[in-house]
Design a protein around this motif. Structure first.
Motif, PDB file in Angstrom:
ATOM      1  N   HIS A   1      23.412 -46.827  28.114  1.00  0.00           N
ATOM      2  CA  HIS A   1      23.892 -45.906  27.080  1.00  0.00           C
ATOM      3  C   HIS A   1      22.783 -44.929  26.680  1.00  0.00           C
ATOM      4  O   HIS A   1      23.032 -43.730  26.472  1.00  0.00           O
ATOM      5  N   ALA A   2      21.533 -45.442  26.594  1.00  0.00           N
ATOM      6  CA  ALA A   2      20.387 -44.584  26.257  1.00  0.00           C
ATOM      7  C   ALA A   2      20.234 -43.463  27.278  1.00  0.00           C
ATOM      8  O   ALA A   2      19.941 -42.312  26.928  1.00  0.00           O
ATOM      9  N   LEU A   3      20.470 -43.777  28.549  1.00  0.00           N
ATOM     10  CA  LEU A   3      20.377 -42.750  29.587  1.00  0.00           C
ATOM     11  C   LEU A   3      21.471 -41.702  29.408  1.00  0.00           C
ATOM     12  O   LEU A   3      21.229 -40.499  29.556  1.00  0.00           O
ATOM     13  N   SER A   4      22.651 -42.139  29.036  1.00  0.00           N
ATOM     14  CA  SER A   4      23.774 -41.208  28.908  1.00  0.00           C
ATOM     15  C   SER A   4      23.578 -40.223  27.764  1.00  0.00           C
ATOM     16  O   SER A   4      24.104 -39.106  27.810  1.00  0.00           O
ATOM     17  N   VAL A   5      22.820 -40.617  26.727  1.00  0.00           N
ATOM     18  CA  VAL A   5      22.593 -39.716  25.585  1.00  0.00           C
ATOM     19  C   VAL A   5      21.205 -39.083  25.614  1.00  0.00           C
ATOM     20  O   VAL A   5      20.848 -38.324  24.718  1.00  0.00           O
ATOM     21  N   GLY A   6      20.409 -39.412  26.639  1.00  0.00           N
ATOM     22  CA  GLY A   6      19.095 -38.784  26.776  1.00  0.00           C
ATOM     23  C   GLY A   6      18.058 -39.298  25.799  1.00  0.00           C
ATOM     24  O   GLY A   6      17.253 -38.521  25.273  1.00  0.00           O
TER      25      GLY A   6
ATOM     26  N   GLY B   1      16.436 -62.601  25.081  1.00  0.00           N
ATOM     27  CA  GLY B   1      17.042 -63.246  26.239  1.00  0.00           C
ATOM     28  C   GLY B   1      18.430 -62.731  26.558  1.00  0.00           C
ATOM     29  O   GLY B   1      19.103 -63.258  27.453  1.00  0.00           O
ATOM     30  N   LYS B   2      18.877 -61.692  25.851  1.00  0.00           N
ATOM     31  CA  LYS B   2      20.203 -61.114  26.069  1.00  0.00           C
ATOM     32  C   LYS B   2      20.075 -59.964  27.065  1.00  0.00           C
ATOM     33  O   LYS B   2      20.215 -58.784  26.733  1.00  0.00           O
ATOM     34  N   ARG B   3      19.816 -60.314  28.310  1.00  0.00           N
ATOM     35  CA  ARG B   3      19.461 -59.312  29.310  1.00  0.00           C
ATOM     36  C   ARG B   3      20.616 -58.369  29.642  1.00  0.00           C
ATOM     37  O   ARG B   3      20.418 -57.171  29.806  1.00  0.00           O
ATOM     38  N   SER B   4      21.815 -58.910  29.760  1.00  0.00           N
ATOM     39  CA  SER B   4      22.950 -58.052  30.090  1.00  0.00           C
ATOM     40  C   SER B   4      23.207 -57.028  28.986  1.00  0.00           C
ATOM     41  O   SER B   4      23.439 -55.837  29.261  1.00  0.00           O
ATOM     42  N   GLU B   5      23.134 -57.471  27.729  1.00  0.00           N
ATOM     43  CA  GLU B   5      23.317 -56.547  26.611  1.00  0.00           C
ATOM     44  C   GLU B   5      22.208 -55.500  26.582  1.00  0.00           C
ATOM     45  O   GLU B   5      22.452 -54.321  26.289  1.00  0.00           O
ATOM     46  N   ALA B   6      20.981 -55.930  26.879  1.00  0.00           N
ATOM     47  CA  ALA B   6      19.855 -54.987  26.895  1.00  0.00           C
ATOM     48  C   ALA B   6      20.082 -53.908  27.938  1.00  0.00           C
ATOM     49  O   ALA B   6      19.848 -52.706  27.690  1.00  0.00           O
ATOM     50  N   LEU B   7      20.560 -54.286  29.116  1.00  0.00           N
ATOM     51  CA  LEU B   7      20.815 -53.309  30.169  1.00  0.00           C
ATOM     52  C   LEU B   7      21.968 -52.381  29.799  1.00  0.00           C
ATOM     53  O   LEU B   7      21.928 -51.180  30.110  1.00  0.00           O
ATOM     54  N   ASP B   8      22.986 -52.908  29.129  1.00  0.00           N
ATOM     55  CA  ASP B   8      24.083 -52.054  28.660  1.00  0.00           C
ATOM     56  C   ASP B   8      23.551 -50.964  27.730  1.00  0.00           C
ATOM     57  O   ASP B   8      23.938 -49.793  27.830  1.00  0.00           O
TER      58      ASP B   8
ATOM     59  N   SER C   1      14.731 -40.437  24.555  1.00  0.00           N
ATOM     60  CA  SER C   1      13.370 -40.225  25.072  1.00  0.00           C
ATOM     61  C   SER C   1      12.592 -41.522  25.250  1.00  0.00           C
ATOM     62  O   SER C   1      11.601 -41.551  25.979  1.00  0.00           O
ATOM     63  N   GLY C   2      13.012 -42.581  24.594  1.00  0.00           N
ATOM     64  CA  GLY C   2      12.314 -43.851  24.756  1.00  0.00           C
ATOM     65  C   GLY C   2      12.280 -44.343  26.184  1.00  0.00           C
ATOM     66  O   GLY C   2      11.419 -45.157  26.550  1.00  0.00           O
ATOM     67  N   LEU C   3      13.178 -43.857  27.017  1.00  0.00           N
ATOM     68  CA  LEU C   3      13.237 -44.307  28.410  1.00  0.00           C
ATOM     69  C   LEU C   3      11.992 -43.957  29.213  1.00  0.00           C
ATOM     70  O   LEU C   3      11.792 -44.511  30.292  1.00  0.00           O
ATOM     71  N   VAL C   4      11.154 -43.060  28.706  1.00  0.00           N
ATOM     72  CA  VAL C   4       9.918 -42.752  29.441  1.00  0.00           C
ATOM     73  C   VAL C   4       8.994 -43.967  29.487  1.00  0.00           C
ATOM     74  O   VAL C   4       8.080 -44.034  30.314  1.00  0.00           O
ATOM     75  N   TYR C   5       9.212 -44.960  28.608  1.00  0.00           N
ATOM     76  CA  TYR C   5       8.390 -46.174  28.597  1.00  0.00           C
ATOM     77  C   TYR C   5       8.857 -47.201  29.632  1.00  0.00           C
ATOM     78  O   TYR C   5       8.210 -48.226  29.823  1.00  0.00           O
ATOM     79  N   LEU C   6       9.969 -46.951  30.289  1.00  0.00           N
ATOM     80  CA  LEU C   6      10.684 -47.974  31.039  1.00  0.00           C
ATOM     81  C   LEU C   6       9.808 -48.709  32.055  1.00  0.00           C
ATOM     82  O   LEU C   6       9.850 -49.940  32.158  1.00  0.00           O
ATOM     83  N   ALA C   7       9.014 -47.968  32.826  1.00  0.00           N
ATOM     84  CA  ALA C   7       8.261 -48.585  33.921  1.00  0.00           C
ATOM     85  C   ALA C   7       6.999 -49.298  33.451  1.00  0.00           C
ATOM     86  O   ALA C   7       6.414 -50.080  34.208  1.00  0.00           O
ATOM     87  N   SER C   8       6.574 -49.039  32.208  1.00  0.00           N
ATOM     88  CA  SER C   8       5.284 -49.580  31.760  1.00  0.00           C
ATOM     89  C   SER C   8       5.401 -50.459  30.519  1.00  0.00           C
ATOM     90  O   SER C   8       4.390 -50.754  29.889  1.00  0.00           O
ATOM     91  N   ASP C   9       6.612 -50.901  30.189  1.00  0.00           N
ATOM     92  CA  ASP C   9       6.834 -51.641  28.946  1.00  0.00           C
ATOM     93  C   ASP C   9       6.902 -53.142  29.216  1.00  0.00           C
ATOM     94  O   ASP C   9       7.867 -53.623  29.828  1.00  0.00           O
ATOM     95  N   PRO C  10       5.931 -53.922  28.743  1.00  0.00           N
ATOM     96  CA  PRO C  10       5.964 -55.370  28.996  1.00  0.00           C
ATOM     97  C   PRO C  10       7.098 -56.082  28.274  1.00  0.00           C
ATOM     98  O   PRO C  10       7.460 -57.195  28.658  1.00  0.00           O
ATOM     99  N   PHE C  11       7.675 -55.467  27.243  1.00  0.00           N
ATOM    100  CA  PHE C  11       8.785 -56.107  26.541  1.00  0.00           C
ATOM    101  C   PHE C  11      10.056 -56.149  27.393  1.00  0.00           C
ATOM    102  O   PHE C  11      11.005 -56.861  27.062  1.00  0.00           O
TER     103      PHE C  11
ATOM    104  N   PHE D   1      18.517 -52.344  36.415  1.00  0.00           N
ATOM    105  CA  PHE D   1      17.212 -51.843  35.968  1.00  0.00           C
ATOM    106  C   PHE D   1      16.557 -51.028  37.080  1.00  0.00           C
ATOM    107  O   PHE D   1      16.005 -49.944  36.833  1.00  0.00           O
ATOM    108  N   LYS D   2      16.620 -51.525  38.309  1.00  0.00           N
ATOM    109  CA  LYS D   2      16.050 -50.799  39.440  1.00  0.00           C
ATOM    110  C   LYS D   2      16.753 -49.458  39.628  1.00  0.00           C
ATOM    111  O   LYS D   2      16.121 -48.447  39.970  1.00  0.00           O
ATOM    112  N   SER D   3      18.070 -49.455  39.392  1.00  0.00           N
ATOM    113  CA  SER D   3      18.818 -48.198  39.490  1.00  0.00           C
ATOM    114  C   SER D   3      18.355 -47.199  38.439  1.00  0.00           C
ATOM    115  O   SER D   3      18.237 -45.993  38.722  1.00  0.00           O
ATOM    116  N   LEU D   4      18.076 -47.698  37.226  1.00  0.00           N
ATOM    117  CA  LEU D   4      17.561 -46.822  36.168  1.00  0.00           C
ATOM    118  C   LEU D   4      16.241 -46.185  36.582  1.00  0.00           C
ATOM    119  O   LEU D   4      16.027 -44.984  36.387  1.00  0.00           O
ATOM    120  N   LEU D   5      15.350 -46.972  37.141  1.00  0.00           N
ATOM    121  CA  LEU D   5      14.056 -46.444  37.578  1.00  0.00           C
ATOM    122  C   LEU D   5      14.245 -45.349  38.615  1.00  0.00           C
ATOM    123  O   LEU D   5      13.541 -44.334  38.603  1.00  0.00           O
TER     124      LEU D   5
END
Length: 644
Positions: free
Chosen positions: A607-612, A596-603, A614-624, A634-638
């Motif tokens: 950071h994951a995007l800034s360091v590349g 439930g810590k959504r703001s921290e999750a987005l932070d 690879s887990g980000l490939v799951y972003l659009a299809s991850d139910p978690f 999140f929409k900006s990340l997509l």
């Protein structure tokens, strides 16, 4: 999809699903015959080929069943697969449990009256079976039906009800149609399995050469669009030659089997090959080749051309492979290093073996800088090392090299499909440019449709983009080409999970473990699906059995969150940060989002995007991460990753 449509049953036409353990198949088929004569429509997995090309139907059939008959035995109580199906039926009040041998059901099912049919067996005259039939009619909401005379149709063995069974299930032949099947479907005349060549040298260090030559021959034949060639994992399952050619052909659903052996001694090579009729077991053609080791590459081409000519004589016009697709070399030393690297890379043992494979591919390129297959293989090795083992600094460098190597492969052999697949993989996982990867993956599929590996890579890419129709078609094609490859069922499970079919994801993952109990990541995949189904205790057991930290640690943390044990969740999150560092940023975000810590999750995702990561490939299809979908960040990340 309407689950009833899978079988060709009309709307409102209810059916019974039978769940059982493979060792109880004889009793199961007797019960299925009895249910059939009682007028019930029945689904069982004997309708699907051994390779389960259409494995999606299993979960769809379970979802649509009005009643689920579970056959408990001393063997099936240990089957996680049977327990999963029984849990699904129990929770929906559709369970009819039978005991085949008098054993008790496992814990969690003993509150239901289990009908013991062990004394009279699965026969119409057994009073216990009559009680079972009445229980089914009660659940189905229909009047009892008298059991008719014993069927005179020959029994169908599910191990031999191959492509014909699947065809009936898919095209809508219906429940009645499959009962008419009394023989396995005929394999395509142009289908062939290339078995691992036997190493006759007496030196186990020469095994890589035997395996490598068979693999290269398999690869060359698979590039011929007129041939259907079984993939490497399924072919290698018969390395020990415990079964004869007709038995192997039946299991792999092929008309032809190519067997061979190789002896290397004193600088000389002797290769013997034999083309065998998969139905009769008789030899169609055989030949022995003797050449100096220095002529290895000429010999490889000679063998491939001879096999192609032999097949052409049998099939009318098999032809030769298009040479521009081979990605080959004229250097024996380069080819030798390439084969050594392939053996290490395909073993999927650990970081040391992957880095050793990278070294061999580098050696191969040193001997022949224009060797496209070695550049493509080096690209894949670099990308895998970056994805699984590297931290941010090294990761970017390795992925950059992976892209460069793939482009060199394409420059040297523009129609070599593995080069395009390697480029798609490096752009997708490495550069995190989802849109740019689309073209290479499409081209790889155009050129390499006969490769199970190419099909699987493209399937997973399509799933991450939520293009599930394309993903399903590709993974089922891969399974048809390589039906005993556990990694393909692992991939199928991940595609189903991404699509929201969590029961189907578990079914596919269980099949992967059947084929390879040591396959990494699969227990974690099952645990993730069970979390989404609310099966917290089952998920905890699966994460406890998982050896891949990036699945096990976040899984345990989310289990703790579901149990409201935040102290344990915090410890697991800290463990993930300490042990995986930047390589686990995406998994940190999963835990925080579930917490439930959504703001921290987005932070963390930023950071994951800034360091590349690879887990980000799951972003659009991850139910978690569903709780984050409405957030503008999140929409900006997509958008930045070109998912939208």
């Amino acid at each position: 999809m309407d689950p009833h449509a899978i079988e060709g049953a009309g709307p409102g036409e209810d059916y019974v699903f039978v769940s059982y353990c493979r060792s109880d198949e004889r009793a199961a088929t007797a019960i299925i015959d009895l249910l059939d004569r009682a007028g019930f429509h029945v689904w069982w997995d004997g309708l699907i080929p051994g390779g389960e090309r259409f494995g999606t139907l299993i979960s769809k059939a379970l979802e649509g069943a009005r009643a689920v008959v579970v056959l408990w035995s001393r063997q099936s109580v240990e089957s996680a697969w049977v327990q999963d199906e029984a849990s699904w039926a129990r929770d929906r009040h559709r369970l009819v449990p039978l005991s085949l041998d008098g054993c008790e059901p496992p814990l969690g099912f003993r509150q239901f009256q289990c009908i013991d049919i062990s004394r009279g067996g699965p026969k119409a005259g057994n009073p216990a079976m009559q009680r079972a039939l009445r229980a089914i009619t009660d659940i189905m909401g229909r009047d009892p039906v008298e059991v008719g005379p014993v069927s005179r149709l020959p029994r169908i063995n599910r191990r031999s009800a191959l492509a014909a069974g699947a065809a009936v299930a898919v095209v809508g032949g219906g429940f009645a149609a499959w009962r008419t099947l009394i023989a396995p479907g005929k394999a395509d005349a142009n289908s062939i399995a290339v078995l691992p060549f036997e190493n006759l040298s007496g030196d186990p260090r020469q095994q890589y050469l035997s395996d490598g030559l068979a693999a290269e021959l398999r690869s060359r034949l698979s590039r011929n669009s007129l041939l259907s060639v079984v993939g490497q994992a399924s072919s290698n399952a018969f390395r020990d030659r415990d079964e004869n050619a007709p038995a192997i052909a039946r299991k792999l659903r092929v008309a032809n089997v190519l067997d061979g052996n190789i002896r290397a001694a004193g600088g000389q090579l002797r290769i013997g090959v034999e083309l065998i009729d998969g139905k009769s077991g008789f030899s169609k053609w055989s030949r022995t080749f003797d050449r100096p080791m220095a002529n290895l590459l000429d010999l490889q081409s000679e063998v491939a051309d001879a096999v192609g000519s032999a097949l052409a004589a049998q099939l009318g016009s098999a032809g030769k492979e298009p040479t521009e697709r081979s990605g080959g070399t004229t250097s024996v030393a380069a080819f030798d290093s390439y084969l050594r690297g392939k053996e290490l890379f395909d073993s999927q043992r650990d970081e040391a073996s992957d880095r050793a494979a990278l070294g061999e591919f580098t050696n191969a390129i040193g001997h022949d800088p224009d060797y496209a297959a070695a550049h493509a293989a080096r690209s894949r090795a670099l990308a895998v090392i970056a994805n699984q083992y590297a931290q941010a600094g090294e990761r970017r460098r390795l992925y950059g090299q992976a892209v460069d190597e793939a482009r060199l492969a394409i420059a040297n052999a523009g129609q070599f499909p593995e080069g395009h697949a390697a480029l798609g993989y490096a752009l997708f996982y490495g550069m995190l440019d989802i849109g740019a990867a689309d073209g290479p993956y499409r081209r790889a599929l155009e050129l390499g449709g006969g490769s199970a590996e190419v099909q699987s890579l493209c399937a997973l890419y399509r799933a991450r983009r939520r293009q599930f129709d394309q993903a399903t078609a590709a993974i089922e094609r891969a399974q048809a080409l390589d039906p005993l490859n556990p990694s393909l069922f692992k991939t199928q499970g991940r595609i189903r999970f991404a699509s929201g079919d969590y029961t189907g994801a578990i079914v596919a993952a269980r099949r992967a473990l059947e084929l390879n109990p040591k396959l990494g990541g699969v227990h974690g995949d099952i645990g993730n699906a069970q979390l989404m189904l609310g099966q917290i205790d089952n998920a905890a057991r699966e994460f406890g059995a998982e050896g891949v930290a990036l699945l096990a640690i976040p899984g345990r943390a989310i289990v703790a969150i579901r149990r409201k044990d935040m102290a344990v969740a915090a410890r697991e999150l800290e463990l993930l940060r300490r042990e995986e560092g930047d390589n686990g940023l995406y998994q940190q975000a999963q835990i925080l989002a579930q917490w439930g810590k959504r703001s921290e999750a987005l932070d963390v995702l930023m950071h994951a995007l800034s360091v590349g990561d690879s887990g980000l490939v799951y972003l659009a299809s991850d139910p978690f991460l569903l709780s984050l979908h409405g957030d503008e960040r999140f929409k900006s990340l997509l958008r930045q990753l070109h998912f939208v």
